[in-house]
Design an enzyme around this catalytic site. Structure first.
Site, PDB file in Angstrom:
ATOM      1  CD  GLU A 190      -2.712  -1.530   2.170  1.00  0.00           C
ATOM      2  OE1 GLU A 190      -1.914  -1.835   3.085  1.00  0.00           O
ATOM      3  OE2 GLU A 190      -3.931  -1.731   2.227  1.00  0.00           O
ATOM      4  NE  ARG A 192      21.494 -17.094 -13.250  1.00  0.00           N
ATOM      5  CZ  ARG A 192      21.954 -17.170 -14.492  1.00  0.00           C
ATOM      6  NH1 ARG A 192      22.228 -16.068 -15.155  1.00  0.00           N
ATOM      7  NH2 ARG A 192      22.143 -18.329 -15.086  1.00  0.00           N
ATOM      8  CG  ASP A 220      22.322 -16.148 -18.445  1.00  0.00           C
ATOM      9  OD1 ASP A 220      22.259 -17.357 -18.670  1.00  0.00           O
ATOM     10  OD2 ASP A 220      22.534 -15.659 -17.315  1.00  0.00           O
TER      11      ASP A 220
END
Ligand code: ADE
Length: 230
Positions: free
Chosen positions: A116, A154, A169
């Protein structure tokens, strides 16, 4: 790298941080993760950390006092200069380039808040960078903090068994990753492309690059837009 996490829900982190690459990185001393419960810095015996918004409206807003006190306590836990990140859907969107940037830091402090919202003085009064993990609203910043830790750790040298696997990647060169195959050569009639069985490393590298480009054009043309980070 030292990572401090300020949260109302330290228990949320346990399962993820105690598994696989993140666990190994901690066991090997590559990273140290320290959790601090913001509620421990509440001023009253009810451990109250939020209150109704001034001006009215639904929901509860995180009070500045416990967050500032918790942050000042955490800062003193280490001499190392820290980069502080406030997790909020109002922040800049996290991506691989940001993960790479963060992986070069010696110390990160991540502040996870309630969905919130924070009292605005937390945003303006603490020297933080605001990061969002995407255009949707989570119940709190905890999952966002875990996403950032996962993507960043990583990339630390030594975190993955094989250094090359982070280098190849998706996104590491601004493109999606090329198609990967493993055994068997034929599975339910679907064959591994001949080029990958050819042993010709130069040709394989060219094929992979081409596949990456085509895949990115098709699935994520926005990544090829030179204006994307502006
Ligand atoms: N807190 C709530 N939603 C979030 C989001 N999308 N990214 C980061 N922190 C958040």
């Amino acid at each position: 790298m030292r990572i401090d996490i300020l949260t109302l829900f330290p228990e949320v982190f346990a399962s993820h941080l105690n598994c696989s690459i993140i666990k190994r990185a901690q066991d090997e001393g590559l990273i140290q993760i320290v959790m601090t419960d913001i509620r421990d810095f509440a001023a009253d015996s009810y451990r109250k950390v939020d209150d109704k918004p001034y001006g009215g409206g639904p929901g509860m807003v995180m009070m500045p006092g416990p967050v500032f006190d918790c942050f000042e306590h955490v800062l003193k836990l280490s001499q190392e200069k820290a980069r502080t990140i406030l997790l909020t859907p109002q922040g800049k969107t996290f991506n691989q380039a940001k993960a790479l940037e963060l992986s070069a830091e010696k110390r990160l402090i991540l502040i996870a808040g309630k969905y919130e919202g924070f009292d605005e003085r937390i945003r303006t009064g603490l020297d933080t960078e605001q990061i969002s993990i995407g255009d949707y609203i989570l119940n709190g910043g905890e999952l966002a903090a875990m996403v950032i830790i996962d993507a960043t750790v990583r990339l630390l040298s030594g975190a993955l068994g094989d250094e090359d696997s982070a280098r190849d990647d998706s996104f590491s060169d601004g493109l999606l990753e090329y198609p990967q195959y493993t055994r068997p050569e034929v599975f339910r009639g679907m064959k591994v492309p001949d080029i990958l069985l050819s042993g010709n490393h130069k040709k394989i590298a060219e094929w992979r690059k081409q596949q990456s480009i085509e895949r990115t054009k098709k699935n994520r043309p926005d990544l090829l837009d030179p204006e994307k980070d502006k």
